[in-house]
Design a protein around this motif. Structure first.
Motif: not given
Ligand code: ADP
Ligand code: MG
Lengths: 730, 349
Positions: A153, A624-627, B49, B149-151, A622, B71, B75-78, B145-146
């Motif tokens: 990954g 992982l996509t939140l930094r 993502a 982060l200003k993604p 979640a 991921a 600079d991506v949020s989901m 929450r997503a």
């Protein structure tokens, strides 16, 4: 990623220049090597060895390291950098392994190298700090290269974790076991003769079925199998009963019960056996009472299948309990509530929803019980009598008059086959179904109380068992407080004084008790091993459940390997594998710690996997996509949800390190004597009083440590609605 | 920031989930991936993502090649279909999570998290546990929450599928409003055509791992290129007709005995597949005007705002909606059908 590259490049290069390449007699902490880093042949760093001492074969390794570092730090395109780094570090690793295996204490290690290149006049001893760190740095750079190419990954942490876990398992599990299994095919002089294996295994002593038809004894293979099946089923049932009572009933003494189930696990294995003998043995209480009251002559009833089975039940139920409690706890109340609204009563809900959801846990518990049983050595040796099993056979082959390593190895192979059979059966039962029940949607259900029938059954099984446990411990405890059991019941504290005396003198305290030395060694080594065991085990579990990578199944299999092999075999294998270069650590504390870690890690892996397969994967994603990178996800999301498994792994890692006997019997030295081996010697000398007194002290120590771990790790906070107290209803 | 896919393929073992798709999502727009279940929408979204890496092809975000980045490095949020709220953290801790991981200190993160919660109308819920919220509230926490982060790209995977219909409409309006107010780049996955049309600047319709057609909602509805699309984007009646070119820019379509003139879409003369929108059908008791299609009502239902009829005709059974509820026609009535040119679409040969 540049930061990781930088760190590992610097670490590797420094290690090659300012750390001694080879292992030191004196140990690294002595500091004597500092002045000889260049000049001394013993203390020189890799670079010194190469330039000043003519060890030319280090040149390609160090060059590859330099090349890897350069590539990893250059500002290249990912598409170029990944493959280049992979190539450089891969070549470095191959060369490293090749020189380490190819050149030993007396030049070339194998004949064909002699023939090919002529005699080599150089020698090398075991790898030291410098060499080891260079190896690790190369491995890390390789992982970074893999991640750059989009492997794992694209995550360097995952790549690094997989290679770390994989390499350490290869080194400290697969390699020693391979070494000893080769023995199964070799004759006394080391010549390779496959037919020998058949000679060694195809004997009546192993396969006879005469206990079923026509009287006589069954072969040890069947004995082992019967015992393991009974033990797996028994411990799973008992463990489930206790887990249900602890989590799903309002039973008043739950806390007491929890402590009680932990008691047997913190007891050195032979103590249960000893206690059983104190009660049921020939001069035990039951026999004495029967003879006194009814004139029945004393019997040896306890020796044999029944005795070993009982002792194993006592010894291994707590492991099953630890595996199952997280699973029972994790079954989503909402699912149970859903079932109840679908016209299922409590019993139907329990049997058609809760139980099937616990199936991975049940299968795991059974596997653990089964394998513990076939690997157990202490109980069969104390209580087996005529009932021989494979592990005792191996022991006698190694230490007995026969001294037949080949036969021991052949029997070990058979044992491995049993363990693997159980392993695959378990995989088949659990299959690939997902049992995720801790989801990212808030679960607002209330834990359903156990149906009456299940509750009664659980209590009927668990409470008498708990009673007998208490009784056994009581007798064992008293055994340490009387002069001589069976003859002289005068109360005394002599045994404790002998073991743990502390005297005050002019120079301060003198730890004059006979046990202190082994006691502190044990505490120290177990305290080092436990966190490492838990960390490695849970890391492996996380990789196995959450990451998809080539070789996943192989890794899972390898983690289970050391667990399936009896301690006796592991001990001998470690001695074989690690008393010659490249890894020369026999007689050190390190080999004992390593043995603890790799022997006890599989339970952490199993418990971690069972717990983790109940946590919805989207929670990780979640994060992982939140930094949150992979390491942060592990720390902030996965681990907090895994608290019960962490406690289990830590406790198990520590306790098994303290109580293990069979694996370390071959590894201890006068300098590093362990509590259990010391106690065993006392038992052999007939000094039961001291042995029991020491065991009691160990139990107290482990209880304290368990409470400490529980406090330190804390409870899992799932944010489920707390059950309301149902007061105020008319 | 823009998102670009170039010939991206994703295989799982031998199965192909995404079979070579290319598209661009312009910065500041909301683009929907629409398609039936199993067509590869989620897989595509997860590749944006970085939760899956493509087997082939390249992915660019803001012009930068991110194909092999994980991921966390993008600079991506989901927002997940199951919300994926951390059950061991309070609402505030959940929203703070990404901020803390990006290195903000506690106070700063808490401030921005509170602001984010206010934006989604959840001020005052900070200390609740996720289990103490309703489905809609959980959804909003996931969005907040997503969002905080200003993604550069925000992803939604069927975010509304766990909500009731009224809430669904409200939430989709909120998401659209938020996206436009903050100028976000959003990729949104849904299988609901109405939802897609309501929120999107552009829609990418997928089928069996491929892109079927992409364009604005109006383009896709009024000019679907394939029978699949005509069926999937709103209701339509498949029928066979014949096409004859007339003056430049106009063609004549013949369905049964009816003839309609529609704008030329470049179809060749001859037999053609035609899709007829139900709202383009006008139903009157027979006999109608000349050139009308005659038929008989097979089924009639009253739906409050309109009537629905199934009508047997020479061109097949047609499904029609009719706003005239005050004079319903009952089953068995002979009727004459006229077609509005806007609702007759040639979708293939
Ligand atoms: N991890 C996986 N392993 C194998 N097949 C998968 C995996 N994930 C998705 N698929 C397959 O890929 C196809 C597309 O799935 P998905 O993207 O989830 O569809 P959807 O459009 O409904 O979101 C499906 O046929 C699915 O079975
Ligand atoms: Mg989907």
């Amino acid at each position: 990623m540049p930061r990781a590259s930088l760190a590992w490049s610097v670490a590797g290069l420094l290690a090659a220049v300012v750390l001694p390449w080879y292992a030191l007699q004196e140990g690294l902490d002595s500091g004597v090597w500092l002045s000889g880093l260049w000049s001394s042949e013993d203390y020189a760093s890799g670079l010194g060895q190469l330039l000043a001492h003519g060890r030319w074969w280090l040149a390609p390794v160090l060059l590859a390291l330099a090349a890897s570092s350069t590539v990893s730090l250059l500002p290249l395109e990912r598409e170029r950098q990944g493959p280049l780094l992979l190539l450089a570090s891969g070549i470095g690793l191959v060369l490293f392994v090749a020189q380490a295996l190819g050149i030993g204490l007396r030049g070339w290690t194998v004949d064909w190298l002699n023939i090919l290149f002529g005699e080599l006049d150089a020698r090398q001893v075991g790898i030291g700090a410098g060499g080891a760190l260079v190896f690790i740095a190369l491995l890390s750079l390789l992982s970074i290269g893999l991640a750059l190419r989009g492997g794992f990954g694209g995550d360097a942490f995952v790549a690094g974790a997989v290679t770390t876990v994989g390499a350490s398992i290869v080194l400290f599990t697969a390699w020693p076991i391979l070494r000893i299994l080769l023995q199964a095919f070799q004759d006394g002089d080391g010549a390779f003769m496959p037919a020998l294996l058949i000679d060694r295994l195809a004997v009546e002593k192993i396969w006879s079925l005469r206990c079923l038809v026509g009287g006589g004894r069954c072969g040890v293979a069947w004995n082992t199998l019967f015992l393991a099946l009974a033990c797996g089923a028994g411990t799973t049932a008992l463990g489930l009963a206790f887990a249900l009572i602890a989590t799903r009933t309002s039973f008043a003494y739950k806390k007491t019960l929890r402590v009680l189930t932990v008691l047997p696990i913190i007891t050195p294995p032979f103590v249960i056996g000893l206690a059983l003998i104190l009660v049921f043995g020939r001069s035990g209480l039951v026999n004495q009472f029967l003879e006194w009251s009814m004139g029945v002559p004393p019997t040896r009833w306890i020796y044999g299948f029944q005795g070993v089975f009982l002792a194993q039940l006592f010894a291994f139920t707590p492991v099953a309990f630890l595996v199952l409690i997280g699973v029972v706890d994790g079954v989503s109340p909402t699912l149970e509530e859903a079932s109840q609204t679908l016209r299922a009563d409590r019993w139907a809900t329990f049997s058609t929803v809760s139980l099937p959801l616990m199936r991975p846990g049940l299968a795991n518990a059974f596997l653990v019980g089964f394998i513990e049983s076939i690997a157990d050595f202490g109980n069969p040796i104390v209580l087996g009598g005529d009932y021989g099993v494979l592990s005792t056979e191996i022991y006698f082959a190694v230490v007995g008059a026969q001294l037949d390593y080949g036969r021991a190895a052949a029997l070990a192979l058979l044992l491995l086959v049993f363990a693997l059979g159980a392993f695959f059966l378990q995989r088949h039962v659990v299959g690939t179904r997902s049992y995720a029940t801790i989801s990212g949607k808030g679960d607002s259900g209330l834990p359903t109380p156990l149906p009456d029938r299940a509750r009664r059954t659980a209590q009927w099984i668990a409470l008498p068992w708990a009673g007998i446990t208490l009784l056994l411990y009581g007798f064992a405890f008293v055994g340490g407080l009387v002069k001589v059991w069976g003859r002289d019941y005068t109360p005394t504290l002599d045994h404790y004084a002998k073991a743990f005396a502390i005297e005050r003198s002019a120079d301060g305290l003198i730890w004059s008790g006979a046990a202190w030395n082994s006691f502190w060694t044990t505490v120290k080594l177990a305290a080092i091993a436990a966190p490492l065991t838990a960390a490695l085990g849970l890391l492996a579990a996380w990789l196995l459940v959450r990451q998809r990578f080539a070789g996943r199944a192989t890794l899972e299999f390898a983690t289970m390997l050391s667990f399936a092999v009896p301690g006796t075999v592991i001990g001998v294998a470690y001695v074989f594998a690690f008393n010659v270069p490249p890894i020369e650590i026999t007689g050190t504390a390190m080999i004992i710690v390593l043995c603890f870690i790799f022997r006890n890690m599989p339970v952490g892996v199993r418990a971690g996997m069972a717990a983790m397969s109940q946590i919805d994967r989207s929670l990780d994603e979640a994060s992982l996509t939140l930094r949150g990178g992979a390491p942060q996800t592990l720390v902030y999301v996965v681990l907090p949800l895994l608290r019960p498994a962490i406690v289990g792994a830590l406790v198990y890692g520590f306790v098994r390190a303290v109580t293990t006997v069979s694996a370390v019997v071959f590894l201890v030295t006068a300098e590093y004597e362990l509590a259990t081996t010391y106690i065993i010697l006392r038992v052999i000398n007939g000094d039961y009083g001291l042995a029991i007194a020491y065991s009691c002290a160990l139990i107290v120590l482990m209880l304290a440590v368990i409470l400490l771990i529980q406090l330190a790790v804390g409870e899992r906070r799932l944010g489920r609605r707390a059950p309301q107290i149902q007061g105020g209803r008319a | 920031m823009s998102v670009e896919f170039r010939d991206v393929v994703k295989r799982y073992g031998t199965a192909t989930a995404v079979a070579g798709v290319s598209f661009t999502v312009e910065a500041g727009t909301l683009v929907t991936l629409l398609g039936p279940s199993g067509c590869g929408k989620t897989t595509t979204l997860r590749m944006i993502a970085g939760l899956e890496l493509p087997s082939e092809g390249r992915i660019l975000i803001a012009g930068r090649d991110v194909t092999n980045l994980s991921a966390t490095q993008r600079d991506v949020s989901m927002v997940f279909q199951s919300y994926a709220l951390f059950p061991h953290m309070s609402v505030l801790e959940n929203v703070c999570y990404g901020l803390r991981r990006s290195g903000q200190n506690k106070a700063e993160a808490a401030d921005r998290a509170r602001e984010g919660l206010k934006q989604v109308g959840l001020a005052g819920f900070e200390e609740r546990q996720p289990s103490e919220l309703s489905g809609g509230q959980q959804q909003r926490v996931a969005v907040a929450r997503a969002l905080v982060l200003k993604p550069s790209v925000l992803l939604f995977d069927e975010p509304l599928s766990n909500l009731d219909a009224r809430l669904r409409r409200q939430m989709r309006e909120e998401i659209r409003e938020l996206q436009q107010r903050l100028g976000l780049t959003v990729v949104y996955v849904t299988h609901d055509q109405q939802e897609a049309m309501a929120v999107s600047d552009r829609i990418i319709v997928m089928n069996a791992g491929r892109i079927e057609q992409q364009g604005g909602p109006r383009d896709l509805y009024e000019r679907p290129a394939t029978p699949f699309l005509a069926r999937f984007m709103g209701e339509s009646n498949p029928a066979r007709g014949s096409v004859r070119r007339l003056a430049p820019g106009k063609v004549n379509v013949r369905l049964g005995e009816a003839e309609i003139e529609i704008a030329d879409t470049g179809a060749a003369d001859g037999e053609a597949m035609v899709a007829v929108r139900p709202e383009a059908i006008t139903v009157e008791p027979a006999p109608g005007p000349t050139g009308a299609l005659s038929g008989k009502i097979a089924k009639a239902s009253y739906l409050g705002t309109h009537m629905e009829y199934s009508i047997d005709t020479a061109a097949g059974t047609l499904f029609a909606t009719c706003p005239r509820v005050e004079r319903p026609l009952s089953a068995g009535t002979a009727v004459a059908i006229t077609l509005a040119p806007r609702g007759v679409i040639i979708v293939g040969q």
